[in-house]
Design a protein around this motif. Structure first.
Motif, PDB file in Angstrom:
ATOM      1  N   ALA A 122     -15.388  54.749  -7.330  1.00  0.00           N
ATOM      2  CA  ALA A 122     -14.993  55.706  -6.291  1.00  0.00           C
ATOM      3  C   ALA A 122     -15.268  55.143  -4.905  1.00  0.00           C
ATOM      4  O   ALA A 122     -14.446  55.278  -3.986  1.00  0.00           O
ATOM      5  N   ILE A 137     -10.726  61.637  -4.572  1.00  0.00           N
ATOM      6  CA  ILE A 137     -11.133  60.675  -5.598  1.00  0.00           C
ATOM      7  C   ILE A 137     -12.371  61.183  -6.337  1.00  0.00           C
ATOM      8  O   ILE A 137     -12.444  61.144  -7.572  1.00  0.00           O
ATOM      9  N   GLY A 138     -13.346  61.689  -5.595  1.00  0.00           N
ATOM     10  CA  GLY A 138     -14.579  62.159  -6.207  1.00  0.00           C
ATOM     11  C   GLY A 138     -14.359  63.335  -7.151  1.00  0.00           C
ATOM     12  O   GLY A 138     -14.874  63.349  -8.284  1.00  0.00           O
ATOM     13  N   PHE A 183     -12.349  62.205 -10.335  1.00  0.00           N
ATOM     14  CA  PHE A 183     -13.232  61.483 -11.253  1.00  0.00           C
ATOM     15  C   PHE A 183     -14.242  62.433 -11.916  1.00  0.00           C
ATOM     16  O   PHE A 183     -14.562  62.287 -13.099  1.00  0.00           O
ATOM     17  N   GLY A 232      -7.559  56.187  -9.892  1.00  0.00           N
ATOM     18  CA  GLY A 232      -7.949  56.162  -8.484  1.00  0.00           C
ATOM     19  C   GLY A 232      -6.925  55.472  -7.607  1.00  0.00           C
ATOM     20  O   GLY A 232      -6.631  55.924  -6.491  1.00  0.00           O
TER      21      GLY A 232
END
Length: 454
Positions: free
Chosen positions: A32, A316-317, A320, A346
């Motif tokens: 990430a 992204i965080g 994920f 990602g």
């Protein structure tokens, strides 16, 4: 015969499949963070495209008129003879200047905006027709401690200050006490303004007042401003433009804004500004009191794309995190998501911003956002279906991404409340994650006991 005892099969200790939970979390966090590098490069790409747009706008504006316009007019200047002694005690003299501002200044005008295109870039230009009129009282040279006999009355002139003269579309004729006088290019004295045109006017100690009037037709770009030189300055301006941005030191006293036009009126008195009605030489910064209007254009797609990329870390965080939770909470019969697969997902999230930028240059930000987000959601959903081999969980990923992109679009529209909505949303997300994982035994995750038959 009794059966022979078979030797006991040695117990095989359990073994771990894949990476341990702690190592997986570290790898996912590292990926990430690493994906912020291409996100940063996307920001650089947006800046480069925006600079290209500004360069094109500057080129078009320069060819059209030279840029925005600031009118600082008129200033009446009287040259006078100044006597002094030099270092050797010899008598010397030079010509200096006394400046006088009008008692009344009226400006009434109309702007005719138009949009020009160069390639995919949009430039707001305008043509303005102004009528400037007013009155000067008799210059009070005694108030400046000047000897009237040393004033060069025959050399008096008016300075019409213009930020640029390239946009003038016709000759300027000033009516001075009902006598028309043609303007000359350039300024004779730069005490007050750096650029403009000059009108030589007859001034004598006799008349009590001098009336003036001149029309001004010019083209410009982006904005039109005025400096309130009159003891009383009144400006009326209108244009068929629905998004005016009032700029400078003073807001209009009256304004009417409709979807396709605006009208505004300013009134400024001498006590509202920080310079006198008359003075000697330079030293007065009159431009700081300017005011006017800018042909505001709503936030363009480059600014919106830049704001969108600021949420890359969150996107992204959270994506994920959703994959990780689905991975660890529903392990039965499910494949483990490999770090390489996290990386590919990602990268798809980063490509969204490149798609958004390229599409918005052609079809506008709204449609570009819809197309880019729909494409990325479909791409990630189809990929996770093959990774997780679970249709229900694939549907959850698609729903989570759709909610994230819809949430971001709403936040972009609520500019004043973006921070408030964003902080409350993150608070809610953390609360949901805490609730879903409240009974998870994290120390036992990532390990599977394997029993081998003899």
């Amino acid at each position: 015969m009794p059966a022979k005892c078979q030797p006991a099969t040695p117990a095989i200790p359990p073994r771990e499949e894949g990476l341990s939970l702690g190592l997986r979390l570290f790898v996912i966090a590292f990926l990430a963070a690493a994906l912020l590098i291409p996100s940063f490069l996307v920001n650089l790409l947006v800046d480069e495209r925006n600079r290209r747009k500004e360069q094109v706008v500057y080129e078009v504006a320069d060819q059209w008129s030279g840029g925005g316009q600031i009118l600082t007019a008129p200033v009446l200047t009287l040259p006078y003879r100044y006597d002094y002694q030099d270092e050797k005690g010899q008598a010397q003299h030079e010509v200096r200047y006394a400046h006088f501002l009008p008692d009344k200044l009226w400006i009434q005008g109309k702007m005719a905006p138009e949009i020009r295109y160069r390639g995919i870039y949009r430039v707001a230009l305008y043509q303005a027709e102004l009528v400037v009129s007013g009155r000067f009282s008799r210059p009070d040279v005694a108030a400046l401690n000047l000897d009237p006999n040393r004033v060069l009355w025959r050399d008096a002139f008016l300075t019409l200050g213009l930020a640029n003269t390239k946009g003038l579309q016709e000759q300027v004729y000033l009516t001075w006490n009902q006598s028309p006088i043609q303007a000359e290019p350039g300024v004779l004295c730069k005490d007050v303004v750096e650029a403009g045109i000059t009108v030589r006017v007859p001034v004598t100690p006799g008349p009590d007042a001098y009336d003036f009037m001149f029309p001004l037709k010019h083209s410009g770009h982006d904005y039109l401003s005025f400096v309130p030189l009159g003891k009383i300055t009144e400006v009326k301006l209108e244009a068929p433009w629905g998004d005016p941005s009032f700029i400078g030191a003073f807001l209009p006293d009256e304004r009417q804004i409709q979807p396709n036009r605006f009208a505004a009126r300013w009134q400024v008195i001498d006590l509202n500004r920080n310079f006198p009605q008359q003075w000697l030489g330079s030293g007065q910064q009159v431009g700081a009191a300017s005011f006017g209007v800018r042909l505001f254009q709503p936030v363009d797609h480059y600014q919106k794309t830049t704001r969108t990329t600021k949420y890359a870390v969150m996107f992204i965080g959270l994506t994920f995190l959703a994959l990780f939770l689905l991975d660890v909470l529903g392990r039965a019969g499910q494949r483990q998501v490999h770090p390489v697969q996290y990386l590919l997902i990602g990268m798809a999230l980063v490509v969204f911003y490149v798609l958004l930028l390229s599409l918005s240059e052609h079809i506008g930000f709204g449609w570009a956002y819809l197309a880019a987000s729909a494409g990325i959601i479909a791409q990630i959903a189809l990929y996770t279906k093959s990774v997780l081999a679970n249709g229900r969980q694939t549907g959850l990923i698609g729903i989570i991404l759709a909610v994230l992109y819809a949430y971001l679009y709403i936040v972009l529209q609520l500019e004043d409340y973006a921070l408030l909505i964003g902080s409350l949303s993150l608070f809610a997300v953390i609360g949901v994650v805490m609730y879903l994982t409240r009974k998870v035994d994290w120390s036992s995750l990532g390990k599977t006991t394997v029993t081998l038959k003899p």
